[in-house]
Design a protein around this motif. Sequence first.
Motif, short mmCIF file in Angstrom:
data_model
loop_
_atom_site.label_atom_id
_atom_site.label_comp_id
_atom_site.label_asym_id
_atom_site.label_seq_id
_atom_site.Cartn_x
_atom_site.Cartn_y
_atom_site.Cartn_z
N THR A 149 0.79 -1.23 0.00
CA THR A 149 0.00 0.00 0.00
C THR A 149 0.83 1.29 0.00
OG1 THR A 149 -2.03 0.96 0.89
CG2 THR A 149 -0.39 0.34 2.51
N THR A 150 0.15 2.38 -0.37
CA THR A 150 0.75 3.71 -0.51
C THR A 150 1.52 4.12 0.75
OG1 THR A 150 -1.30 4.21 -1.71
CG2 THR A 150 0.17 6.06 -1.27
N THR A 151 0.85 3.98 1.90
CA THR A 151 1.46 4.40 3.17
C THR A 151 2.72 3.59 3.44
OG1 THR A 151 -0.51 5.31 4.18
CG2 THR A 151 1.05 4.27 5.68
N GLU A 235 -8.49 18.89 0.03
CA GLU A 235 -7.17 18.51 -0.51
C GLU A 235 -6.09 19.45 0.02
OE1 GLU A 235 -4.90 16.94 -2.04
OE2 GLU A 235 -5.93 15.16 -2.71
N ASN A 338 -13.40 -0.09 5.15
CA ASN A 338 -13.80 -1.17 4.24
C ASN A 338 -13.28 -2.53 4.72
OD1 ASN A 338 -11.28 -0.03 3.62
ND2 ASN A 338 -11.28 -0.93 1.60
N1 LIG Z 1 -8.94 1.34 2.36
C1 LIG Z 1 -8.26 0.64 1.48
O1 LIG Z 1 -8.61 -0.46 1.12
C2 LIG Z 1 -7.02 1.23 0.87
C3 LIG Z 1 -6.55 0.79 -0.38
C4 LIG Z 1 -5.41 1.36 -0.92
C5 LIG Z 1 -4.73 2.35 -0.21
N2 LIG Z 1 -5.20 2.74 1.03
C6 LIG Z 1 -4.55 3.78 1.83
O2 LIG Z 1 -5.27 5.00 1.58
C7 LIG Z 1 -4.40 6.13 1.72
C8 LIG Z 1 -4.42 6.95 0.43
O3 LIG Z 1 -3.90 6.15 -0.63
P1 LIG Z 1 -3.86 6.70 -2.15
O4 LIG Z 1 -3.29 5.60 -2.98
O5 LIG Z 1 -5.16 7.32 -2.51
O6 LIG Z 1 -2.76 7.86 -1.96
P2 LIG Z 1 -2.49 9.12 -2.90
O7 LIG Z 1 -1.13 9.58 -2.57
O8 LIG Z 1 -2.83 8.80 -4.33
O9 LIG Z 1 -3.58 10.18 -2.40
C9 LIG Z 1 -3.57 10.81 -1.14
C10 LIG Z 1 -4.17 12.22 -1.37
O10 LIG Z 1 -4.40 12.84 -0.09
C11 LIG Z 1 -4.01 14.18 -0.18
N3 LIG Z 1 -3.71 14.65 1.18
C12 LIG Z 1 -2.61 14.41 1.94
N4 LIG Z 1 -2.72 14.97 3.14
C13 LIG Z 1 -3.93 15.59 3.17
C14 LIG Z 1 -4.64 16.33 4.14
N5 LIG Z 1 -4.11 16.57 5.34
N6 LIG Z 1 -5.88 16.81 3.82
C15 LIG Z 1 -6.42 16.59 2.59
N7 LIG Z 1 -5.79 15.86 1.63
C16 LIG Z 1 -4.57 15.38 1.92
C17 LIG Z 1 -2.80 14.18 -1.11
O11 LIG Z 1 -2.58 15.44 -1.68
C18 LIG Z 1 -3.21 13.14 -2.14
O12 LIG Z 1 -3.91 13.70 -3.23
C19 LIG Z 1 -3.04 5.53 2.10
O13 LIG Z 1 -2.93 5.48 3.49
C20 LIG Z 1 -3.12 4.12 1.53
O14 LIG Z 1 -2.20 3.26 2.16
C21 LIG Z 1 -6.33 2.22 1.56
#
Ligand SMILES: NC(=O)c1ccc[n+]([C@@H]2O[C@H](COP(=O)([O-])OP(=O)(O)OC[C@H]3O[C@@H](n4cnc5c(N)ncnc54)[C@H](O)[C@@H]3O)[C@@H](O)[C@H]2O)c1
Length: 414
Positions: A149-151, A235, A338
């Motif tokens: 994952t992204t994080t 955002e 989810n």
């Molecule tokens: N729930 C799930 O099943 C699932 C699946 C994949 C990823 N994730 C997790 O979801 C998160 C996001 O992943 P992604 O792939 O969309 O990342 P991403 O980097 O594509 O998007 C994150 C967005 O959040 C914005 N952002 C950052 N800090 C912010 C803030 N304080 N306020 C408003 N916006 C802010 C960024 O500018 C960016 O556009 C990560 O933690 C990732 O690990 C969850």
Amino acid sequence: MSIVKDPALAEAGRRKIQWVRDFMPALGGIEARFEKEQPFAGLRIAVSVHLEAKTANLGFVLQKGGAQVRLTGSNPLSTQDDVAAGLASLGVETFGIHGASAQEYESHLIETLKFKPHLVVDDGGDLIHLLGGKCADLAENLIGGCEETTTGILRLRAREREGILPCAMMAVNDAKAKHYYDNKYGTGQSVWDAIMHTTNLVVAGKTVVVAGYGWCGKGVAMRAHGMGAHVIVTEVDPFKALDATMNGFQVMPMDEAARYGDVFVTVTGCKDVITPRHFAVMKHNALLTNAGHFDCEVDVASLAEMAVSQELRRDNIVGYILPDGRVLNVIGEGRLVNLAAGNGHPAEIMDMSFAVQALALEWLVHNRDHLEKKVYHVPASIDDEIGRVKLAAMGLSIDTLTPEQVDYLNGWKA
Ligand SMILES: NC(=O)c1ccc[n+]([C@@H]2O[C@H](COP(=O)([O-])OP(=O)(O)OC[C@H]3O[C@@H](n4cnc5c(N)ncnc54)[C@H](O)[C@@H]3O)[C@@H](O)[C@H]2O)c1
């Protein structure tokens, strides 16, 4: 020896695993090849990914490829006890109990590592965190690993910058076959599936605030709009904010959006996105959810301090009663909704993500003699192969470039 809640749940778990196997054709094709070629013969693989049926299928496929596999969850609330029991009964050593305390959760991660793995599959970086610190003595056989994952990838890159990455890591999330589908369409569907079945409330007509318009946020906003919600996006990136605007969504800071939202979904990967000053102005009965990897996006601890009392309102929904009588409802403790309150992404989506995992692990083994302790991109050839296999499995085909078209695209003379 596996550690699961109740081995008697195994049959129900095996049914769930069998169900998803029928809808994961790309991984099924890889399984058939792995069974013949045994790419992981003699190797041990530790997996920490949300312990539900699709992950169980990945563990099973790696085992078919010749590996000894140990598998645990990546979040105590997403572990499904029946699936854990079912997977253990299929011969994959499994460590995980739904709702485990932080200490139990860590002990399950450590059990998963105790056989000194050659390869790891991580989701959010917990295994690498242990292997790079407290459990460094279990890292001696490491060839490499994959991050889902992204994080987790953000953390790997931070380690890489500081020169403390314990092994080569593949950025699985960054493959097209992963984030184009899993983050966008998987999160888009499964977040709403979880919110709807946990609350039994309507989405149409509500104001939904989506914090973060990245890959996941786009999917969450798109599906909310599709169901008739009015969507507000918050955002920090100007171009993501412009993108949201061009897609027809209202954009504003959380300080403003907090007043309007009926449902909040944070999906930023950042922390402190919804905090006390936002709780102070929210509507009575607002629903607060997080879909980002860690439970630090909605400051639930501060909400609990602000509240005069709290009560369980439905399974997985805690209402925090504020001094002025307003109730704010938090689903799944503010952990990724989810999975903490749902079944995760659909099987057809995880088919793609886990096909990348399986092929990326195989790539690490093939390249084991040349690896450095850095973060690797998944090779485009793996991405393309999975895309083509998936299209074929869906009964779809596409055009192929002619040699003349290839020349045209790569040249300048025409
Ligand atoms: N729930 C799930 O099943 C699932 C699946 C994949 C990823 N994730 C997790 O979801 C998160 C996001 O992943 P992604 O792939 O969309 O990342 P991403 O980097 O594509 O998007 C994150 C967005 O959040 C914005 N952002 C950052 N800090 C912010 C803030 N304080 N306020 C408003 N916006 C802010 C960024 O500018 C960016 O556009 C990560 O933690 C990732 O690990 C969850």
